[in-house]
Every structure is written in C-alpha cells, then in structure tokens.
Scaffold this active site. Sequence first.
Site, short mmCIF file in Angstrom:
data_model
loop_
_atom_site.label_atom_id
_atom_site.label_comp_id
_atom_site.label_asym_id
_atom_site.label_seq_id
_atom_site.Cartn_x
_atom_site.Cartn_y
_atom_site.Cartn_z
N HIS A 89 41.22 34.32 43.91
CA HIS A 89 40.92 35.51 43.11
C HIS A 89 39.47 35.37 42.63
O HIS A 89 39.19 35.34 41.44
CB HIS A 89 41.91 35.65 41.95
CG HIS A 89 42.03 37.05 41.40
ND1 HIS A 89 43.22 37.74 41.32
CD2 HIS A 89 41.10 37.89 40.90
CE1 HIS A 89 43.01 38.94 40.78
NE2 HIS A 89 41.73 39.05 40.51
N GLU A 125 42.02 41.19 46.82
CA GLU A 125 40.97 42.18 47.01
C GLU A 125 39.74 41.64 47.73
O GLU A 125 38.65 41.56 47.14
CB GLU A 125 40.56 42.80 45.66
CG GLU A 125 41.69 43.51 44.96
CD GLU A 125 41.23 44.35 43.76
OE1 GLU A 125 40.02 44.37 43.47
OE2 GLU A 125 42.08 45.01 43.15
N TYR A 149 44.84 51.51 40.97
CA TYR A 149 44.48 51.98 39.63
C TYR A 149 44.15 53.46 39.56
O TYR A 149 44.58 54.15 38.64
CB TYR A 149 43.28 51.18 39.10
CG TYR A 149 43.60 49.73 38.83
CD1 TYR A 149 44.11 49.35 37.60
CD2 TYR A 149 43.44 48.77 39.82
CE1 TYR A 149 44.43 48.02 37.35
CE2 TYR A 149 43.77 47.44 39.57
CZ TYR A 149 44.27 47.08 38.33
OH TYR A 149 44.60 45.78 38.08
C1 GBH Z 1 41.27 44.37 40.05
O1 GBH Z 1 40.05 44.82 40.46
C2 GBH Z 1 41.20 42.88 39.99
O2 GBH Z 1 42.01 42.25 40.96
C3 GBH Z 1 41.45 42.33 38.63
O3 GBH Z 1 40.99 41.01 38.58
C4 GBH Z 1 40.84 43.23 37.61
O4 GBH Z 1 40.89 42.67 36.33
C5 GBH Z 1 41.57 44.53 37.65
O5 GBH Z 1 41.64 45.05 38.92
C6 GBH Z 1 41.02 45.60 36.70
O6 GBH Z 1 39.75 46.01 37.07
O7 GBH Z 1 31.44 49.88 40.57
O8 GBH Z 1 30.90 48.60 42.50
O9 GBH Z 1 30.50 47.69 40.34
C7 GBH Z 1 39.93 46.20 40.59
C8 GBH Z 1 38.68 46.54 41.31
C9 GBH Z 1 36.55 45.71 40.87
C10 GBH Z 1 37.22 47.97 40.30
C11 GBH Z 1 35.20 45.99 40.37
C12 GBH Z 1 35.88 48.24 39.76
C13 GBH Z 1 33.56 47.67 39.92
C14 GBH Z 1 32.93 47.87 41.22
N1 GBH Z 1 37.56 46.61 40.42
N2 GBH Z 1 34.92 47.33 40.20
S1 GBH Z 1 31.32 48.56 41.14
#
Ligand code: GBH
Length: 465
Positions: free
Chosen positions: A127, A172, A301
């Site tokens: 992770h 992911e 989500y």
């Molecule tokens: C998941 O990521 C993760 O597995 C978990 O660890 C996390 O805490 C949880 O969901 C809640 O977020 O706009 O390009 O900067 C979800 C995917 C990763 C979504 C990072 C938003 C920002 C990407 N997330 N992201 S960016």
Amino acid sequence: APDPGSTSLPRFPAGFFFGAATASYQIEGAHDEGGRGPSIWDTYCREPGRVAEGATGDVACDHYHRYREDVALLADLGVDSYRFSIAWPRIQPTGTGKANPEGLDFYDRLVDELLSRGVDPAATLYHWDLPQALEDRGGWRVRETAERFAEYSALVVDRLGDRVTRWMTLNEPFCAAFVGYAVGRHAPGAREGRGALAAAHHLLVAHGLAVRALRAGGAREIGIALNPDRLLPASDSPADLAAVRRAETLHNAVWLDPLFAGRYPRHEAETWGELADGSWRAEGDLELIGAPLDWVGVNYYRPITIADAPYRNADPATRTAVDIRAEESWRGDVRHTAMGWPVVPHTLTDLLVDLKARYPELPPVVITENGSAEEDVLAADGQVHDADRVAYLRDHLHALADAIEAGVDVRGYYVWSLMDNFEWAFGYDKRFGIVRVDYDTLERLPKDSYRWYRDLIKHHKQETQ
Ligand code: GBH
C-alpha cells in the site's frame, strides 16, 4: 438526517461479509522502531511543500503500539474481516535480503490478536510504502523492483500464510504508478512520461510474480485491490467522448485488460502517442500478469467527469503520462464530501455492472474500500454525530446491493476507514474514520457511523442466520 432504523438498511445475501480497512503508513507510526527502514513516504513527507502542514506518518495513529486496542474496536464492531497492509520496510529495511524478525513478529502478533477476537485477517502486501533503498535504484521504473517484491512476498506468506484469510498483492497500482511517477502528488513525487508507464507495467509484473510466490507458499484467497473509475463525459460531443476513451485507458484498461482479458489496452497510441512504445515489456509478461485470481478488490469513492482539453505540456519530451488531453473534474449538482468529491451512489452500481459486462472473466468482487471524509465536529455531548457519513455509507451499500441484484457476484465490503488517519498529501486534515482519532492524545472515539455500521452487521447476521 438519515434514518438509522432497520427499514432503511440495505440487505445482502447470506455469507456476504463486512470489514474495515486501513494501511500501514497511514496508521502505524513507530517509523524508526522495530528495525523498520525508511520508505519513499518518509522521504517525501520530509520534502518541503509536499504534504499539507508538513505532516508525516512518524506517529500517525500509533497503531504499532496500540494495535490491541484497535483490534478490540474491530471486535466490538462485529466485522468479519480486517484489511490492513504490511510495511515492506519493516520486513526488509532496504528492500532485499533476509527478513527482519521484529517486523514479521509485529504482523504475527496482529494476526493472532485478530484471530483470537474472531476477525479474519486480510493482508495487502503493498500500500505504497516502497523501501527507499529500492527507489534509489530506480523504484518501479525498473523491473528489478518487481523481482524484489516477489522475494518479499515469499517471506511474508511463509510466516503468515497459515493464518491470513485473504491476500491483496497491490493496492491501487494506478496511484502508485501515475500519482507517484506522473502527477507527483504521491511519493516519490516524480513527473514523468515513460518512467510512469514503465512503473505501471512493472507493478503488474510485480503482482504476477507475487501471485506465484503466494500460491507456492500455500496462500488462501488471492486478489488485488484496484480503483477502477466511473468516468462520465462532460458532454456528448465527439471530442469529450474521445477524451473519456483516453481516460478509460489511463485509469482502467491499463490494469483490467492485462489482468482479466489477456491483452494490453487497445487505445494506447491514441492516449500516449510515441510514449507508449512498450519497450519495458518482455515475452511472457501477459501470461504472468493474467494468472487467475480468486477475487478482485474494488476501491470506490466517486465518479470523475472528463472533458477534452489541450495538452498541458506541448513538448512530448517532457510531457507526463497523465497529460492525455483530458481535463478531470469532480462536479455535479450533488453534495460534495470534505475531499470535494461528489456523492453519486448509483455510479457504484453502474461501475460494477459495466465491469462485469466488459470483462466476462472477472472473478468475484470484494469492495476493498468505500467511505467518506467529512467535516466532523465534536459535539457538546462529546460525540461525533457524522450523519453525512452515515448517509454516504448507507446509500453506497444500497447501490452495492443493487449491483448484486443485477447479477454481479460481490462477496464482501470493507469500509474505509476503521479510524481517522494520515490521508497522504492531505496529511491529517481529512478524516475518513468511523472512529475518531484525537491526534494530541491518540485516543479513539467511535462515531455515530461506527454504531450505524455495527447495527447493520448485527441486523444482517440476524436476518441471514
Ligand atoms: C484510496 O485512495 C487509498 O487506497 C487510501 O489509502 C486512501 O486513504 C483512500 O482511498 C482515501 O483517499 O488529484 O492526482 O493528486 C483513493 C485514491 C489517491 C484519490 C490520490 C485522490 C489524489 C490524486 N486517491 N488522489 S491527484
């Protein structure tokens, strides 16, 4: 306010299981204890301007020392399973060589504690906390990291394989490859084109090699946790629909096609042009990556809206792999969570039905993450009345029940997250927990959503026994 009464509870088939999820770097703390080596997140958090308010996972929720208390919270919640991740740098501080016994001992104790309280352990091997020493040698850009990952996986399954119920190789890989090596908002914070595409492929190879190691080690149910996205066109214009096709390649087909359809994505050239020359691919990789899985994890989500856009960087030599002439936004005339994410529960149903239609070979699904960050407040009565989170969970669980009704084989659901934790680039500002963490005292306080989820689980057990 949502009605927490039993009439509004979604219903699931007998045998459907419920769980809660976390990840090592987000909760453990104890970054320099037990022989743990530094990970890319330790490094990234120390670079100015990377993480909100300069937060780090040094202490986080101090789960490393408080795991017994956390397992008690899981047991009282009544979940069937707990999804946690193993920190590679605890097992191999520099990413290679023999196992660090103290690292394995920690997860051994955690697993035994879970089993003694009647909770099935579900372990994620990666992770996002890559040993820094491996990043120094190229990280996921190089194939060697995939080989190291297989060795690490073998060490873990050798120690825990007799007791862990469910395994995930990666969490992911989209984020590990593209947010880490192209957007630069996750560790290691790179902004690359070919490097990020090579990372995506090497993560898939790592998955394939780890599946082999897990099978050889006698692991039970083996899967992977993906974040397939529900991508909605901003309009019906041909340009926006073409942008959705490119975004589908970047977000979904890169992972799903080799894993479940025995091919590389069809629209690579349209999406990346000459960046996607595939020079990192070797003979036999597709067979390796596509080895059968017992189940597939889906983290879900919110939907993303996609519109056609010009390149952000006109120069192909320095263009990143996420620069695909598409603009992503989270909009809609709906409530947005504290992350700014739109709440559109039926998109979970649509995503799952669509996945099954596109990938007939898709194994049974487990929702490995779903939840919401909210502006929680401690009320005068000392409690957190997180009605918005309760509504979010209830409505997404209804959407999940609808997908099952529509014929998708879904076996279980993990809420993200058991407790508030280190939300990556957002630090501690975003709270996803159904248990509140006070970051001064590290005290845990169950929220209303915890009680709602406990009642749902209890009700499900009564109805299906
Ligand atoms: C998941 O990521 C993760 O597995 C978990 O660890 C996390 O805490 C949880 O969901 C809640 O977020 O706009 O390009 O900067 C979800 C995917 C990763 C979504 C990072 C938003 C920002 C990407 N997330 N992201 S960016």
